[in-house]
Design a protein around this motif. Sequence first.
Motif: not given
Length: 270
Positions: A194-217
């Motif tokens: 994507l050419g995206v710096d995740l640390d710099a842009q994390r405010e502009r990304i939504v992650f959707c999940g449902d369970s404990p293995n999603d905790a890091p996200m």
Amino acid sequence: MRPVTEMPDEVKRQLIAVFADIDDTLTTDGRLPAASYRALEALHEAGLHVVPITGRPAGWCDMIARFWPVSGVVGENGALYFSYDAEKREMRRAFFATPDELERDRARLQAVKARILSEVPGSAVSADQNYREADLAIDFCEDVPALSGEEVRHIKAIFEAEGAVAKVSSIHVNGWFGAYDKLTMTRRFAREVLGVDLDAQRERIVFCGDSPNDAPMFGFFPHACGVANVTAFAGEMEAEPAYVASSKGAEGFVEIADAILSARTAEIAA
């Protein structure tokens, strides 16, 4: 966890991507309903990068990257990513481990599998195991009668006692050797595809999940969302999503997608 209706419109309008788990987030009772797929397509057509982040196997990821309206997919809890370039008719595949390391780790996981199946009666190797490259998935409720929470914890403990990383999803305990998780490979995917710096842009990304293995996200993305079934794990996860939908599974994902899209549509109309 606050209701997803409380996510500010200004946050929704500045999003560049929606990342989402698959099982029990995009799906309900093991099926991907039309409404959920339409939501993925609508997000994609709105110009957002849509990326499934899943524990499902490489074989599934190849199909998803090729046929779904997505920018790519991170699979096997971060062991790999696949992204299809339709113009070049080329699949880009990246793995955390080298081929030699993958072969070595598969042999190590055979011993772990034998121990789990011996010590936890009723557990089974996941039906999708043949399509996996890097991890071992132990089924505790998808195609077998549901095991107890204590039995699921015992499976996880065996993985860890054997030196593996283990994560519990809504259907499997996944174990692997290697210092990676969903977030590790998602960061690499964002940079390389994507050419995206995740640390710099994390405010502009939504992650959707449902369970404990999603905790890091959940812990990384300030505006992470959970579908309603995530509340069953309240207090048990290392991190929880900032927002939660009122519905479970696919209906919850559609609720989240609609909230994002309606805010963006209102901005265009204005």
